[in-house]
Design a protein around this motif. Structure first.
Motif, short mmCIF file in Angstrom:
data_model
loop_
_atom_site.label_atom_id
_atom_site.label_comp_id
_atom_site.label_asym_id
_atom_site.label_seq_id
_atom_site.Cartn_x
_atom_site.Cartn_y
_atom_site.Cartn_z
N LEU A 46 0.85 -1.30 0.06
CA LEU A 46 0.02 -0.02 0.01
C LEU A 46 0.85 1.28 0.08
O LEU A 46 1.96 1.32 0.20
N PRO A 47 0.32 2.29 -0.31
CA PRO A 47 1.05 3.72 -0.26
C PRO A 47 1.70 3.73 1.24
O PRO A 47 1.04 3.43 2.13
N GLU A 48 2.86 4.24 1.38
CA GLU A 48 3.67 4.35 2.59
C GLU A 48 2.77 4.98 3.79
O GLU A 48 2.66 4.34 4.92
N GLY A 49 2.03 5.99 3.56
CA GLY A 49 1.17 6.72 4.51
C GLY A 49 -0.03 5.89 5.03
O GLY A 49 -0.32 5.58 6.23
N ALA A 50 -0.54 5.18 4.02
CA ALA A 50 -1.66 4.22 4.37
C ALA A 50 -1.26 3.11 5.02
O ALA A 50 -2.17 2.42 6.05
N ALA A 51 -0.22 2.65 4.70
CA ALA A 51 0.38 1.59 5.53
C ALA A 51 0.91 1.61 6.81
O ALA A 51 0.43 0.93 7.79
N SER A 52 1.32 2.68 7.10
CA SER A 52 1.46 3.16 8.58
C SER A 52 0.50 3.49 9.48
O SER A 52 0.46 2.96 10.52
N LEU A 53 -0.48 3.96 8.93
CA LEU A 53 -1.77 4.16 9.53
C LEU A 53 -2.35 2.77 9.75
O LEU A 53 -3.01 2.68 10.91
N LEU A 82 -0.57 1.38 12.47
CA LEU A 82 -0.89 1.83 13.92
C LEU A 82 -2.25 1.36 14.56
O LEU A 82 -2.44 1.17 15.70
N ALA A 83 -3.34 1.43 13.55
CA ALA A 83 -4.61 1.14 14.11
C ALA A 83 -4.63 -0.36 14.46
O ALA A 83 -5.40 -0.55 15.49
N ALA A 84 -3.68 -1.25 13.88
CA ALA A 84 -3.72 -2.65 14.25
C ALA A 84 -3.05 -2.76 15.77
O ALA A 84 -3.20 -3.73 16.33
N LYS A 85 -2.14 -1.92 15.98
CA LYS A 85 -1.35 -1.88 17.23
C LYS A 85 -2.03 -1.49 18.23
O LYS A 85 -1.72 -1.78 19.59
N VAL A 86 -2.87 -0.60 17.97
CA VAL A 86 -3.85 0.11 19.29
C VAL A 86 -4.85 -0.58 19.42
O VAL A 86 -5.93 -0.55 18.53
#
Length: 385
Positions: free
Chosen positions: A95-102, A105-109
């Motif tokens: 995925l695009p870099e920003g989408a992948a990081s978000l 993050l959503a999966a870790k919280v």
């Protein structure tokens, strides 16, 4: 073996091509994934994940995505949920870099327990218990407020009450002079209505002159006071509740307590004095306007001689009715002021609470007026007035 579950993109609309090869499910994304565009359905993804044998891994290929926003993230999140429900490993590096990081993050919280809104229905006995406790607490608060008002009145009689005299003059003007237009209009119309209702029946017997008796006694004895009280409950009582409620929100009442002032003496007492002084005067004015309304109907529509109408009104309305009307209006002044101030002083600390306080002040004031009217009427009947 390769399976295809694809959609063909049109222009730059979002498209999702789905291929399954060697146990790897690849989602090839392209186009502009934004809110103003029609997104492809998730049904083909569900079908691909439900194939037998099930895919081992799901990967994204989004090099052809030229634009995305929050809805793109929501769509990808929905795909992740579907995959994890079936135990399929997901890789978001495509995925695009920003989408992948978000998404990482959503999966870790984790979701906070109890954060989701739940609809629950209390048992009947529990609801009745809550109502009983709320009613008991309301009675305690009301008695506490009545005690504070009583102490403030005693301090006023001893000359020790602390409030701004200039503010009292302003409150008297607002409760008196500024209320004249609406009191004039309503009272005049009530007098007209009473005269019309009486004329319909009395004209059948040629007794139109008794319209003056009906209008005079009704307005002077009770209707003038009731209409004035209801007007002031909707106009001034609500204003008092909103003013004091706003001061509660802005913590001005807490500031008065901090400086050693009694909020009841400083805020409630002058408002009570203003209404108790002005409501009887407004009641007398309303009586005159109601009689004027009956005079207009009697003279211009029933063709009664003006002097005869006024003379008959003067002779047929006992002076005791006038004093009963003044007693009504004085009691109403106390009730309306206390209803408005009580709701304002007990207001919560939000804009919604201020609106609820103003509404409650009007309802409480009108209800108190009706109950007080019934009690005074029964008392007058018992003593034969």
């Amino acid at each position: 073996m390769t399976h295809s579950f694809g959609t063909t993109p049109k222009a730059d609309n979002p498209a999702r091509d789905i291929t399954l090869a060697n146990g790897i499910l690849t989602l090839t994304l392209s186009g502009v994934w934004r809110l103003d565009r029609p997104f492809p359905p998730l049904a083909p993804v569900k079908d691909a994940l439900a194939t037998s044998p099930a895919p081992r891994k799901l990967v994204f290929a989004a090099t052809a995505v030229t634009g995305w926003d929050s809805r793109f993230l929501a769509d990808c999140r929905a795909v992740l949920v579907l995959a994890r429900e079936r135990g399929v490993e997901v890789e978001v590096s495509g995925l695009p870099e920003g989408a992948a990081s978000l998404l990482d993050l959503a999966a870790k919280v984790p979701e906070r327990q109890g954060a989701a809104r739940k609809t629950s229905h209390a048992a009947f006995l529990e609801s009745m218990g809550d109502l009983g406790l709320g009613f008991a607490q309301g009675v305690v608060n009301l008695l506490e407020f009545l005690g504070e008002v009583t102490l403030a009145c005693l301090a006023l009689l001893r000359g020790r009450a602390v409030f701004q005299r200039s503010n009292l003059v302003t409150l008297i003007y607002q409760a008196g002079v500024e209320a004249l237009p609406i009191v004039s209009l309503i009272s005049l119309l009530v007098g007209l209505i009473l005269a019309f209702v009486g004329a319909i029946q009395l004209s059948q017997f040629g007794a139109q002159i008794y319209v003056s008796t009906i209008v005079g006694i009704a307005m002077v004895r009770v209707m003038g006071a009731i209409m004035t009280g209801i007007i002031m409950a909707g106009r001034t009582g609500a204003a008092y509740a909103a003013e004091l409620g706003t001061m509660q929100v802005n913590e001005e009442i807490d500031a008065l307590k901090t400086f050693g002032f009694s909020p009841t003496q400083f805020l409630v007492l002058p408002r009570m004095i203003a209404l108790v002084l002005m409501l009887p005067l407004l009641c007398v004015y309303a009586d005159l306007m109601g009689i004027l309304g009956g005079f207009i109907v009697g003279v211009f529509m029933l063709h009664i001689n003006p002097i005869q109408y006024l003379t008959h009104t003067w002779q047929s309305v006992p002076l005791a009715n006038f004093w009963i009307g003044l007693v009504h209006s004085t009691v109403f002044g106390v009730l309306v002021a206390m209803a408005g101030c009580y709701r304002g002083m007990r207001c919560g600390r939000s804009a919604l609470a201020v609106g609820q306080a103003a509404t409650s002040a009007v309802v409480t004031g009108i209800l108190a007026i009706i109950i007080a009217t019934a009690i005074i009427t029964v008392a007058c009947n018992i003593i034969g007035v």
